[in-house]
Design an enzyme around this catalytic site. Structure first.
Site, mmCIF file in Angstrom:
data_model
loop_
_atom_site.group_PDB
_atom_site.id
_atom_site.type_symbol
_atom_site.label_atom_id
_atom_site.label_comp_id
_atom_site.label_asym_id
_atom_site.label_seq_id
_atom_site.Cartn_x
_atom_site.Cartn_y
_atom_site.Cartn_z
ATOM 1 N N ASP B 310 0.797 -1.278 -0.040
ATOM 2 C CA ASP B 310 0.043 0.017 0.109
ATOM 3 C C ASP B 310 0.880 1.322 0.136
ATOM 4 O OD1 ASP B 310 -2.617 -0.892 0.043
ATOM 5 O OD2 ASP B 310 -2.455 -1.451 2.147
ATOM 6 N N PHE B 380 -14.221 21.858 6.258
ATOM 7 C CA PHE B 380 -14.281 21.238 4.882
ATOM 8 C C PHE B 380 -15.614 20.286 4.839
ATOM 9 C CE2 PHE B 380 -13.635 17.466 2.154
ATOM 10 C CZ PHE B 380 -13.006 17.979 1.135
#
Lengths: 563, 691
Positions: B310, B380
């Protein structure tokens, strides 16, 4: 050694090295059923054979069927040979009116020719009729050699294919190998040899007056045809008792040279074929190199020991038991070649070699006949050692061992061990038995350590399917005929069956792609590793026996004692 | 790495236990599992019988007695090596067991809470754990969030967060809740919990031979049979030679001498150390806080040639960081930095914090308090895809925003500003280089771009280069678009990457690689990783991950460190190398032993004028007497096992190099070394004996 000898050796090696890729490529074409120049000439024979025998050449089988077909074919061969020897007196083509052979000799000889050993407990000219020699021996000379190549071919398929259980069709492999490889090659060689003076006729034995005025019976017969295949098929069974030392079998230095080439050419070519078929010519070359190193090692030691001073006879090299027509170098070279290649043809009496060259001949056979070896047999024997080497050393790169992308696991190791064990078992157990039992000791002509070497040689020759004899041993007894016969069977099929099992198992595996983490089997490092494993495993097994035989003999000779 | 109490290779208590164990292991039922050592044991028993018969006959032979003693030592030394390796595992298991105290659990039955013993809990039970409770068994958090101290199993003292849902829901029995409370569904019955299995594994109780170990055992047994053959046929050849030398057959080789030769030849060194090597492989993994569920997994780790990694956490540091401020035309960098910092003051995301830090580093803009500035923070949201502040100053309300180029463009256009082409170019350029550009705007004006970059971990590129040398391909997995992924892949030096990868892509990739003959290793944590972890040849589940992932993998990394995959591969390789090296050493040793024993046993044969047997020419070591030669070989053979125990436990030194280099190195040390060393060793022992 003279300059002439050196030229001979260099010529011998370079011709073979040059021919290896040429022959190997032709074998490749035959094995892969590709286009080759013999197909238009002999293609009809192949299709007729299939039609006659009801074979579908395209139908492939798994290893078990392949093996049982092979065993069945060889069993029929043994039974047939056994029967015709026991009845030859009543059969045609027997101008010398030879009687039937004894049952144990018939058994030994039948096994011997079927197993590509050609150990001869008898003298051909005084025992076997032309019919037995031609229909029995010559036929087996072809098909036993073809059997060896068929096994190799199945192994190659097992190694190079992936995730399948099919490893080929035994009948097809046998037919193609015989028709396209052995048949044309022996016809050519037979004609050339006949041109050199090897006899080929069906005459009765001739009686001639010698220079001294006495009468001598000269055996005749169809020798050239059998001799060509005896060499090309690494069979080694001579037409005459003296084998390639006999002037009718091997008349000139040129014929001698050609005979040695003929022994090595197919086994050498096969290394190239193998490389090409498994997709790594470099690996094929590495095997060639390994065999070459072992060959030169043995040859070097043999030559050194024959030429070095023998304290008993001053500085003269020993000529006893060697043909003056050929001289030392040719005799030693022949002895090394024939024991390397599991051929067994001889042009000198190995009994008379120096203890050390005798030991080299012995070791060549004890190592399992893998130095070029018998046609097909040498290479599949070598693959066994490769598997062991890969397994032992492969771990040292930090991966579980793999050979040409195939994992070497418990099953392969088990089968490889069986294949290594089978001939060792024969050599050690039977030799031990013979060296302490009165029936075994009765056959010895020589006392002391040399007698032990004779016994070891007989069983090494049988187990290695070599067939050459040390000549000091009277082997035509029930004891030796039976034990060497059984030894030949174990030495042959004790390797073929596990090898085919490995092929069947490997065919089912998947292939790991190459990377820099892969254990390389195509470089000098591997060649030396393989050499070391062969020498150490072989050496460790036989060191005690050898030290009590030829080593003692050599040391005693240096202190002034011979046997 | 955690700081687990290191267990020294040899400590007194362990050694004492191991010595005891060596005798317990003389039990034939246990011995027969190791055929090579079993042969030695048979030799010891028979030789001892000969000694007793000698005594009975009044002809006690000190030589036979010594051989018997050293044969016994050979067996004991082999047992000892195994016992030491097991002992280390046991010591670790004891550490674990201390944590598995008899805890009580608050079992939930309907709405009620019942106190039960942990051992009474079954799969599917629901328990409540409050701060200070020890979690009674393995389970999955189904409600709540808590910080948990997992030092009992990981050795790591910093607490970790465990919460319901998501990828951090698994809890392990024996760990301790530090704050808050969680409701847990128990996932394993007593006796099969994580710690139970771990104890069983490190103790070697469930240890089964791995496939390669089985194959190697077959080879060793095969070699033993060959040598058995060579030795059992020797008396016959000897009898022949005796009669040829004119000696009576009664002078044939004695049983003790034959067994001495046999034991020297069969591969006792590797035979004795084989299981110790296997156990210590597990042990070395455990030192790295990785638990393998089987020895087979460690072996497979050595074979892995493709690693799926990953991106986040393995190749790059966890988060993107601001690295540059690129102002728009007519804006000073300081102005941009100031606005960027203002917009991020209340942004607690790692990206936001990195902007504040960068502003401070580059322009020395100090942190300010948002509420003192008379400003309000705009967080956000998925709809606006921007964050920032609304700042109230004398000249009115200013809106400062930062966000993706598209979000800011629509913000600007709404405020009747215009979005400069130049900024668009910069944004595209940065994206192409693998960065994440954030555009900063004030009211209707674009101020510039913040360059947020993935920071590739230091040294990772070199690590990948090493892996490549070892023939291992690395594949980076990321959810980023392929442009970004390509740039990071190039920077980190991975061989390949999968962009915009979904969990099912991972699984498909693994299957593809396997179909091409590769062995794949991966590390994962989430529930959606479980199928891939199960499919991979080596699936390492992070301990912080879900229960599903932990069940699917064949290894668990207690540190939850994604780089661990590489270390696991190294341990696997080292294990296989150690096995190969000691096998080679063992076989190479035999040459010298032959040169010691053969001349010694045949000293009486073919005696020449000098009075010594002709084969004494083979006594190239010039050993003192036939008896001392045989003894020296047997003693060397026994002692070398003990001397090599540390090597078996630690493993051969490992370097990330190509197969060829590794092979050459190991061959020189263990092959050629193994050929030469015993010549010196035997000679030395012979000198000592003859003093």
């Amino acid at each position: 050694m003279t300059t002439q000898d050196a030229i001979l050796l260099i010529l011998f090696i370079s011709i073979l090295a040059g021919l290896t890729p040429v022959v190997g490529n032709y074998l490749f074409m035959v094995f892969t059923d590709g286009k080759h120049f013999m197909r238009p000439v002999l293609g009809w024979l192949e299709s007729v054979t299939y039609k006659f025998a009801g074979i579908n050449p395209k139908e492939e089988t798994n290893w078990k069927t392949y093996t049982s077909n092979l065993l069945l074919f060889n069993l029929i061969g043994i039974v047939f040979l056994f029967v015709i020897q026991l009845t030859q007196a009543y059969l045609p083509l027997n101008p010398a009116h030879l009687g039937n052979t004894s049952w144990h000799l018939a058994f030994n000889t039948a096994v011997s020719f079927v197993t590509n050993t050609n150990w001869q407990s008898y003298a051909g000219e005084t025992t076997q009729s032309y019919l037995v020699q031609m229909l029995g021996f010559t036929v087996q000379n072809f098909v036993s050699a073809a059997t060896g190549m068929a096994v190799l071919l199945a192994v190659i398929r097992g190694i190079s294919r992936k995730t399948t259980d099919k490893i080929g069709n035994f009948w097809t492999d046998l037919t193609r190998t015989t028709i396209y490889i052995l048949l044309p090659a022996s016809v050519v060689l037979a004609i050339v040899l006949a041109g050199q003076g090897v006899i080929q006729n069906f005459k009765t034995y001739e009686t001639v007056q010698t220079v001294e005025g006495s009468l001598q019976i000269l055996p005749m017969g169809p020798a050239a045809s059998q001799i060509a295949i005896k060499l090309l098929g690494t069979n080694g069974g001579g037409f005459f008792n003296a084998n390639s030392a006999h002037p009718f079998e091997n008349p000139t230095p040129l014929s001698n040279f050609l005979q040695m080439l003929a022994i090595f050419i197919i086994p050498m070519g096969l290394t190239y074929t193998y490389g090409k078929m498994v997709g790594s010519l470099r690996h094929g070359r590495t095997i060639f190199l390994t065999m070459g190193i072992l060959f030169l090692l043995g040859l070097g030691i043999s030559l050194y020991s024959e030429y070095s001073s023998n304290p008993i006879f001053g500085n003269l090299p020993l000529m006893e038991g060697k043909e003056t027509r050929f001289g030392i170098t040719n005799s030693v070279l022949f002895s090394v070649v024939t024991t390397n290649a599991s051929c067994g043809a001889v042009n000198a009496m190995h009994d008379s070699l120096s203890p050390i060259s005798g030991m080299i001949a012995l070791i060549n056979m004890m190592l399992g006949e893998v130095i070029f070896g018998g046609v097909g047999a040498g290479l599949y024997g070598m693959i066994i050692f490769i598997i062991l080497t890969v397994f032992i050393a492969g771990l040292m790169v930090g991966r579980t061992p793999e050979y040409l992308g195939k994992k070497i696991e418990a099953f392969e190791v088990k089968m490889a061990i069986v294949a290594v064990l089978a001939p060792s078992l024969v050599i050690l157990l039977f030799s031990a038995w013979a060296s302490v039992s009165p029936v075994g000791l009765a056959g010895l002509n020589n006392p002391g350590p040399h007698g032990l070497s004779e016994i070891l040689y007989a069983y090494s020759s049988a187990a290695g399917n070599n067939g050459s004899a040390f000549a000091g041993l009277n082997a035509n007894t029930i004891f030796y005929n039976l034990t060497t016969g059984i030894g030949m069977l174990i030495g042959r099929f004790g390797i073929i069956v596990p090898v085919l099992a490995i092929a069947g198992n490997m065919a089912q595996k998947r292939v790991t792609p190459l990377s820099s983490g892969t254990f390389r089997t195509d470089n000098w490092l591997f060649a030396s590793l393989l050499t070391a494993v062969i020498l150490i495993v072989g050496g460790l097994t036989f060191f005690p026996a050898l030290s009590l035989g030829p080593v003692v003999e050599h040391l005693l000779m240096n202190s002034g004692l011979t046997f | 790495m955690s700081t687990k109490p290191e267990i020294k290779l040899f400590n007194k208590r362990l050694l004492r236990q191991a010595v005891q164990e060596s005798f317990v292991k003389l039990n034939p039922v246990l011995l027969i599992k190791n055929p090579v050592i079993f042969i030695v044991a048979i030799g010891s028993v028979l030789t001892t019988l000969v000694v007793f018969m000698d005594i009975f006959n009044g002809s006690f032979s000190f030589f036979n007695f010594q051989i018997a003693v050293w044969l016994w030592f050979t067996v004991l030394f082999a047992n000892f090596s195994e016992a030491v390796a097991e002992g280390r595992g046991k010591a670790q298991a004891d550490n674990l067991r201390k944590n598995r105290t008899q805890t009580q659990a608050r079992k939930m039955t309907g709405k009620h809470e019942v106190l039960v013993f942990a051992t009474e809990l079954r799969k599917g039970d629901i328990v409540l754990c409050k701060a200070g409770d020890i979690i009674p068994s393995d389970g999955e958090v189904i409600e709540g969030i808590a910080s948990v101290d997992e030092s009992a199993i990981t050795g790591e003292s910093a607490p970790v967060i465990r919460e319901s849902g998501g990828d951090r829901s698994a809890v392990t029995g024996g760990t301790k809740v530090i704050s808050d409370q969680i409701v847990i569904r128990i996932t394993s019955d007593p006796g099969s919990t994580f710690i139970d299995r771990m104890i069983a594994l490190v103790e070697g109780a469930k240890r089964q031979k791995t496939p390669n170990e089985i194959a190697l055992s077959i080879l060793l047994s095969g070699l033993s049979i060959i040598f058995l053959l060579a030795v059992t046929t020797l008396p016959a050849f000897f009898a022949y030679s005796l009669s040829a030398s004119g000696l009576p057959g009664s002078q044939n080789l004695t049983l003790p001498v034959l067994f001495a030769l046999l034991v020297c030849l069969i591969p006792t060194t590797i035979g004795g150390l084989l299981s110790a090597i296997g156990i210590s492989g597990m042990d070395r993994l455990l030192q790295r806080n990785v638990i393998a569920t089987s020895g087979r997994a460690i072996e497979a780790a050595g074979d892995v040639d493709v690693l799926l990694l990953d991106k986040t956490g393995t190749i790059t540091l966890g988060n993107r960081m601001a690295t540059d401020f690129i102002p728009a035309e007519g804006v000073t960098p300081a102005e941009l930095a100031d606005a960027a910092q203002l917009s991020s003051l209340s942004d607690e995301t790692p990206e936001g914090r990195s902007i504040v830090i960068l502003a401070k580093e580059k322009f020395n803009i100090r942190g300010r308090e948002v509420h003192r500035l008379n400003a309000s923070f705009i967080p956000f949201t998925a709809q606006s895809r921007m964050s920032g502040i609304d700042l109230r100053t004398e000249d009115g309300l200013h809106q400062i925003r930062k966000g993706s180029a598209e979000a800011i463009r629509s913000f600007i256009l709404n405020n009747n500003g215009f979005f400069p082409q130049k900024i668009q170019d910069i944004v595209s350029e940065l994206a192409r280089m693998g960065a994440t550009p954030l555009v900063v705007a004030k009211d209707n004006k674009v101020l510039g771009v913040i360059n947020l970059k993935d920071i590739v971990k230091g040294g990772i590129k070199q690590r990948f280069a090493e892996l490549r040398k070892m023939g291992i391909q690395t594949v980076m997995i990321t959810g980023d678009n392929s442009l970004t992924a390509a740039a990071i892949a190039a920077e980190a030096g991975v061989d390949d990457f999968m962009a915009e990868a979904k969990p099912e892509d991972k699984l498909r990739r693994i299957r593809e690689e396997q179909a091409n003959g590769h062995l794949v290793g991966m590390i994962g944590d989430g529930t959606n990783d479980a199928p891939a972890l199960a499919q991979a040849d080596i699936g390492i589940a992070m301990n912080s991950g879900t229960q599903a992932a932990r069940e699917a993998g064949n290894m668990i990394d207690l540190d939850s460190n994604p780089t661990k995959l590489i270390e696991v591969v190294e341990v696997g390789k080292q294990l296989l190398m150690t096995r190969g090296a000691l096998t080679t050493f063992s076989i190479a040793n035999d040459v010298a032993k032959y040169f010691a024993i053969i001349p010694a046993i045949s000293a009486s044969l073919y005696v020449g004028k000098s009075g010594t047997g002709i084969l004494s020419a083979l006594n190239i070591m010039q050993l003192g007497s036939p008896q001392s030669a045989i003894l020296s070989a047997v003693i060397f053979n026994a002692i070398i096992i003990v001397l090599l125990i540390p090597l078996a436990l630690r493993g051969v030194r490992y370097h990330p190099v190509s197969a060829n280099t590794a092979l050459t190195r190991n061959l020189i040390i263990f092959g050629i070394g193994g050929l030469i060393a015993p010549f010196f060793g035997i000679k030395l022992i012979d000198i000592l004996i003859n003093l």
